[in-house]
Design a protein around this motif. Structure first.
Motif, PDB file in Angstrom:
ATOM      1  N   CYS A  11      48.197   2.756  72.446  1.00 18.08           N
ATOM      2  CA  CYS A  11      48.076   2.924  73.896  1.00 18.08           C
ATOM      3  C   CYS A  11      46.605   3.028  74.270  1.00 18.08           C
ATOM      4  N   VAL A  12      46.269   2.614  75.480  1.00 16.77           N
ATOM      5  CA  VAL A  12      44.915   2.735  75.999  1.00 16.77           C
ATOM      6  C   VAL A  12      44.996   3.084  77.482  1.00 16.77           C
ATOM      7  N   ILE A  13      44.129   4.005  77.900  1.00 14.45           N
ATOM      8  CA  ILE A  13      44.024   4.382  79.311  1.00 14.45           C
ATOM      9  C   ILE A  13      42.780   3.706  79.879  1.00 14.45           C
ATOM     10  N   TYR A  14      42.901   3.063  81.027  1.00  9.41           N
ATOM     11  CA  TYR A  14      41.797   2.317  81.622  1.00  9.41           C
ATOM     12  C   TYR A  14      41.837   2.471  83.140  1.00  9.41           C
ATOM     13  N   ASN A  15      40.701   2.198  83.757  1.00  4.64           N
ATOM     14  CA  ASN A  15      40.588   2.311  85.222  1.00  4.64           C
ATOM     15  C   ASN A  15      41.121   3.644  85.736  1.00  4.64           C
ATOM     16  N   ILE A  16      40.843   4.679  84.990  1.00  5.37           N
ATOM     17  CA  ILE A  16      41.099   6.077  85.351  1.00  5.37           C
ATOM     18  C   ILE A  16      42.575   6.452  85.288  1.00  5.37           C
ATOM     19  N   PHE A  17      43.448   5.690  85.951  1.00 11.58           N
ATOM     20  CA  PHE A  17      44.831   6.134  86.133  1.00 11.58           C
ATOM     21  C   PHE A  17      45.882   5.233  85.485  1.00 11.58           C
ATOM     22  N   PHE A  18      45.473   4.185  84.759  1.00 13.41           N
ATOM     23  CA  PHE A  18      46.445   3.257  84.184  1.00 13.41           C
ATOM     24  C   PHE A  18      46.500   3.424  82.666  1.00 13.41           C
ATOM     25  N   ARG A 127      27.874   9.603  86.873  1.00 13.88           N
ATOM     26  CA  ARG A 127      28.733   9.612  85.688  1.00 13.88           C
ATOM     27  C   ARG A 127      29.974   8.747  85.907  1.00 13.88           C
ATOM     28  N   PRO A 128      30.590   8.278  84.826  1.00  8.00           N
ATOM     29  CA  PRO A 128      31.840   7.519  84.966  1.00  8.00           C
ATOM     30  C   PRO A 128      32.940   8.396  85.562  1.00  8.00           C
ATOM     31  N   GLN A 129      33.806   7.775  86.288  1.00  3.84           N
ATOM     32  CA  GLN A 129      34.924   8.512  86.875  1.00  3.84           C
ATOM     33  C   GLN A 129      36.043   8.667  85.850  1.00  3.84           C
ATOM     34  N   ILE A 130      36.481   9.886  85.674  1.00  2.81           N
ATOM     35  CA  ILE A 130      37.647  10.180  84.845  1.00  2.81           C
ATOM     36  C   ILE A 130      38.518  11.170  85.607  1.00  2.81           C
ATOM     37  N   SER A 131      39.757  11.290  85.199  1.00  2.00           N
ATOM     38  CA  SER A 131      40.715  12.081  85.977  1.00  2.00           C
ATOM     39  C   SER A 131      40.680  13.568  85.657  1.00  2.00           C
ATOM     40  N   HIS A 132      40.014  13.965  84.574  1.00  5.89           N
ATOM     41  CA  HIS A 132      40.167  15.345  84.113  1.00  5.89           C
ATOM     42  C   HIS A 132      38.856  16.116  83.983  1.00  5.89           C
ATOM     43  N   SER A 133      37.718  15.544  84.428  1.00  6.66           N
ATOM     44  CA  SER A 133      36.457  16.277  84.350  1.00  6.66           C
ATOM     45  C   SER A 133      35.471  15.713  85.358  1.00  6.66           C
ATOM     46  N   ASN A 134      34.631  16.587  85.905  1.00  2.00           N
ATOM     47  CA  ASN A 134      33.588  16.163  86.838  1.00  2.00           C
ATOM     48  C   ASN A 134      32.233  16.742  86.445  1.00  2.00           C
TER      49      ASN A 134
END
Length: 288
Positions: A11-18, A127-134
């Motif tokens: 599995c791979v997560i890409y574009n933050i939410f997919f 920074r790159p956008q990720i769903s779980h850290s800012n």
């Protein structure tokens, strides 16, 4: 049935939410085997089945696309089971840290501003956008700079920086144009430590370009006096000036000598010419 469970699950997560998961059918699975994927983000959440399967030419489920995926600190649980009319199908299950399978996006809003006096350039980014850290401290960055006119050569500047959102690049040549790319990786927190995708190229700096017409004018300006010098030197050696510009001969000295030494002869010639003119006039009158 042994050998009927799926293989090469990833599995791979890409574009933050997919999230995209794929697998291959078991080596000994019957031809009518169909697979179904379930996953559970954490122990507190319910198990959910895939809503968008990826199918092969036989209409068999060989992958799944998930939307609105968020990454937590717990490992997610994945289960793939199967069914067949001919036999029982083995299931496959695995626990995965979701942050380890996330493909990081490149840094965003990359800008470069250069000081023309000090020759230094300030590189800034987000920074790159990720769903779980800012937090900026969760990332490290790689900066790659090349000359624009020779992109296939090795980078003239490479830097790996822990955290932060700016970097200073000292230009060695202010008359060159540069191309910059960046990528990010996890440095701490729950962020994938593998390097992510490269950013789009960012150009900066100034490049002095001399047009072809200017080169032609410069060539003419240099060639003209050079040809003149060569021509003068050649003519001096070969005497071509005399052939190109011959002297015009003056009147013979006998003419002046005759007039000065024998005036009686000159007067006789003048009288002869006058008498001839009178005879011509008389003949013309008789004809009338």
């Amino acid at each position: 049935m042994n050998g009927s469970a799926i293989e090469n699950f990833s599995c791979v997560i890409y574009n933050i939410f997919f999230m995209n998961c794929t697998w291959q059918a078991g080596r000994d699975a019957p031809a009518d085997t169909q697979y179904f994927l379930y996953w559970q983000k954490s122990r507190d959440e319910e198990e959910r089945e895939c809503e968008l399967y990826i199918k092969d030419e036989n209409w068999r489920n060989m992958g799944c696309i998930f939307q609105n995926v968020s990454i937590g600190i717990e490992k997610a649980y994945f289960l793939v089971n199967g069914s067949s009319k001919d036999s029982l199908i083995q299931f496959y299950d695995e626990y995965i840290d979701l942050y380890k399978i996330e493909k990081l996006m490149p840094p965003s809003n990359i800008t470069v501003s250069c000081d023309e006096i000090k020759n230094d350039c300030i590189i800034q980014w987000q920074r790159p956008q990720i769903s779980h850290s800012n937090k900026d401290m969760c990332f490290k960055y790689e900066i790659n700079i090349k000359y624009k006119d020779n992109p296939k050569r090795k980078p003239i500047y490479t830097s790996i920086q822990e955290g932060g959102n700016s970097n200073i690049f000292l230009r060695s040549n202010t008359r060159k144009k540069y191309v910059l790319r960046m990528r990010a990786a996890g440095s701490a927190c729950f962020v994938n430590p593998a390097w992510g995708e490269w950013s789009a190229p960012v150009e900066f700096g100034s490049e002095e370009i001399i047009s072809s017409s200017i080169w032609i004018l410069l060539g003419v300006a240099v060639a003209t006096p050079l040809m003149a010098i060569v021509t003068i030197f050649f003519c001096k050696r070969t005497g071509c000036w005399k052939a190109a510009f011959p002297q015009i001969p003056g009147p013979k000295p006998d003419f002046f000598t005759l007039a000065d030494t024998n005036p009686e002869l000159m007067e006789s010639k003048i009288q002869s010419i006058s008498s001839e003119n009178e005879e011509i006039v008389i003949v013309a009158d008789l004809v009338r």
